[in-house]
Design a protein around this motif. Structure first.
Motif, mmCIF file in Angstrom:
data_model
loop_
_atom_site.group_PDB
_atom_site.id
_atom_site.type_symbol
_atom_site.label_atom_id
_atom_site.label_comp_id
_atom_site.label_asym_id
_atom_site.label_seq_id
_atom_site.Cartn_x
_atom_site.Cartn_y
_atom_site.Cartn_z
ATOM 1 N N TRP A 146 0.823 -1.210 0.000
ATOM 2 C CA TRP A 146 0.000 0.000 0.000
ATOM 3 C C TRP A 146 0.860 1.264 0.000
ATOM 4 C CZ3 TRP A 146 -0.772 3.627 4.115
ATOM 5 C CH2 TRP A 146 -1.762 4.579 3.845
ATOM 6 N N VAL A 147 1.945 1.259 0.763
ATOM 7 C CA VAL A 147 2.841 2.425 0.790
ATOM 8 C C VAL A 147 3.476 2.640 -0.579
ATOM 9 C CG1 VAL A 147 4.997 3.315 1.756
ATOM 10 C CG2 VAL A 147 3.287 2.313 3.262
ATOM 11 N N LEU A 148 3.895 1.547 -1.228
ATOM 12 C CA LEU A 148 4.532 1.677 -2.539
ATOM 13 C C LEU A 148 3.570 2.205 -3.596
ATOM 14 C CD1 LEU A 148 6.749 -1.533 -2.788
ATOM 15 C CD2 LEU A 148 7.546 0.818 -2.784
ATOM 16 N N PHE A 149 2.400 1.585 -3.670
ATOM 17 C CA PHE A 149 1.485 1.900 -4.770
ATOM 18 C C PHE A 149 0.616 3.123 -4.516
ATOM 19 C CE2 PHE A 149 1.793 -2.823 -5.698
ATOM 20 C CZ PHE A 149 2.705 -2.639 -6.718
ATOM 21 N N ASP A 150 0.335 3.430 -3.253
ATOM 22 C CA ASP A 150 -0.574 4.542 -2.972
ATOM 23 C C ASP A 150 0.181 5.793 -2.526
ATOM 24 O OD1 ASP A 150 -3.567 5.136 -2.721
ATOM 25 O OD2 ASP A 150 -2.802 5.856 -0.802
ATOM 26 N N LEU A 151 1.024 5.664 -1.529
ATOM 27 C CA LEU A 151 1.733 6.845 -1.027
ATOM 28 C C LEU A 151 2.854 7.273 -1.959
ATOM 29 C CD1 LEU A 151 1.911 6.106 2.822
ATOM 30 C CD2 LEU A 151 0.227 7.439 1.556
ATOM 31 N N LEU A 201 -21.093 2.840 1.652
ATOM 32 C CA LEU A 201 -19.907 2.339 0.955
ATOM 33 C C LEU A 201 -19.568 3.195 -0.265
ATOM 34 C CD1 LEU A 201 -17.846 0.020 1.014
ATOM 35 C CD2 LEU A 201 -19.358 -1.263 -0.483
ATOM 36 N N SER A 202 -20.583 3.694 -0.961
ATOM 37 C CA SER A 202 -20.325 4.573 -2.107
ATOM 38 C C SER A 202 -19.706 5.894 -1.661
ATOM 39 C CB SER A 202 -21.624 4.828 -2.867
ATOM 40 O OG SER A 202 -22.540 5.573 -2.064
ATOM 41 N N ASN A 215 -9.403 5.824 -2.965
ATOM 42 C CA ASN A 215 -9.348 4.920 -4.107
ATOM 43 C C ASN A 215 -9.532 3.469 -3.674
ATOM 44 O OD1 ASN A 215 -6.938 4.319 -2.901
ATOM 45 N ND2 ASN A 215 -5.678 5.431 -4.377
ATOM 46 N N PHE A 216 -9.561 2.594 -4.666
ATOM 47 C CA PHE A 216 -9.850 1.186 -4.379
ATOM 48 C C PHE A 216 -8.743 0.537 -3.559
ATOM 49 C CE2 PHE A 216 -9.453 -3.318 -5.561
ATOM 50 C CZ PHE A 216 -10.681 -3.777 -5.116
ATOM 51 N N LEU A 217 -7.482 0.887 -3.828
ATOM 52 C CA LEU A 217 -6.373 0.274 -3.098
ATOM 53 C C LEU A 217 -6.407 0.653 -1.621
ATOM 54 C CD1 LEU A 217 -3.832 -1.449 -3.275
ATOM 55 C CD2 LEU A 217 -2.532 0.625 -3.765
ATOM 56 N N ILE A 267 -7.736 -0.709 3.988
ATOM 57 C CA ILE A 267 -8.504 -0.469 5.218
ATOM 58 C C ILE A 267 -9.297 -1.706 5.602
ATOM 59 C CG2 ILE A 267 -10.393 0.883 6.208
ATOM 60 C CD1 ILE A 267 -9.403 3.256 4.550
ATOM 61 N N ALA A 268 -9.944 -2.333 4.596
ATOM 62 C CA ALA A 268 -10.707 -3.554 4.878
ATOM 63 C C ALA A 268 -9.787 -4.675 5.357
ATOM 64 C CB ALA A 268 -11.461 -3.986 3.620
#
Length: 246
Positions: free
Chosen positions: A84-89, A176-177, A184-186, A191-192
């Motif tokens: 998550w850190v690589l792809f999102d942050l 949820l919407s 974003n989805f990632l 979070i889930a």
């Protein structure tokens, strides 16, 4: 003392003993019934009857979610956090990451294989990597069963049999919407995943306190729903077919 009197005394003692045992057995059965009814009256969240570990399947995934093996659970959570850190942050792209990892791995193996010729050692044996068929088929079969179950639940909700369930699902999808619009989805998946690795183990640790609070909350929700039903839902005009049924 005569034999007749002794036999009378023995018969009276036997009756008293039988009565005592009967009372004790009846009291034991009453205690068992009261304890069983007391256990039946214990409120469990979402009507749960099995332990939390059994709800999650009771296998290795349940052990991971409930931190039975802390090293494996921490490693998986740390790996997902790193992704998550690589792809999102850091906004790293998947294709770029795969190419860079392959470049690094091929360069290390190539240099290592050629360096062994200068130090008179046999070149390293590169292991063969292959994906086993059985775990993939088991995962696909389990995923198919869960998807079909979700379709059956959605079909049951859309059939209009349970208005309460329909409204709760609509409210959940609406929330949820809103959450999906904020991230974003990632990030939503991360979070889930974090909630799945923290909430079940905390619930298993404090399930009595959580179930007691949830019981009070459900009572209050039912009261509010009854008020909403009396003021709003009962005033909605019913169709002709429903009136004929009534």
């Amino acid at each position: 003392m005569s034999d007749h009197e002794e036999s009378k005394i023995e018969s009276v003692m036997e009756k008293i003993t039988e009565k005592f045992h009967g009372d004790s057995s009846s009291s034991d059965s009453d205690d068992d019934k009261s304890s069983s009814t007391l256990q039946a009256k214990i409120f469990r969240l979402f009507g749960r009857e099995k332990p939390v570990h059994k709800v999650f399947g009771g296998g290795k995934p349940a052990d991971v979610f409930l931190w039975r093996n802390k090293k494996i659970s921490a490693g998986i959570l740390g790996g997902v956090t790193a992704i998550w850190v690589l792809f999102d942050l850091l906004e790293y792209h998947l294709l770029t990451l795969v190419c860079h990892c392959l470049i690094l791995a091929l360069a290390v193996l190539f240099l290592w294989s050629n360096a062994t010729t200068f130090i008179n050692k046999s070149p390293p044996r590169i292991p063969e990597v292959s994906i086993p068929e059985e775990p993939i088929l088991e995962f696909a079969a389990a995923l198919r069963i869960e998807i079909n179950r979700a379709f059956a639940i959605l079909r049951d909700i859309a059939s209009g049999k349970d208005l309460k369930k329909f409204l709760s699902v609509i409210a959940g999808l609406w929330v949820l919407s809103i959450v999906g619009n904020c991230c974003n989805f990632l990030t939503l998946f991360y979070i889930a995943f974090v909630l799945l690795h923290t909430v079940p183990v905390l619930y298993e640790k404090y399930e009595d306190q959580v179930d007691s609070f949830a019981e009070k909350a459900m009572v209050e929700i039912k009261k509010q729903y009854a008020v909403f039903d009396a003021k709003v839902l009962s005033k909605i005009p019913r169709g002709p077919l429903k009136n004929k049924k009534h």
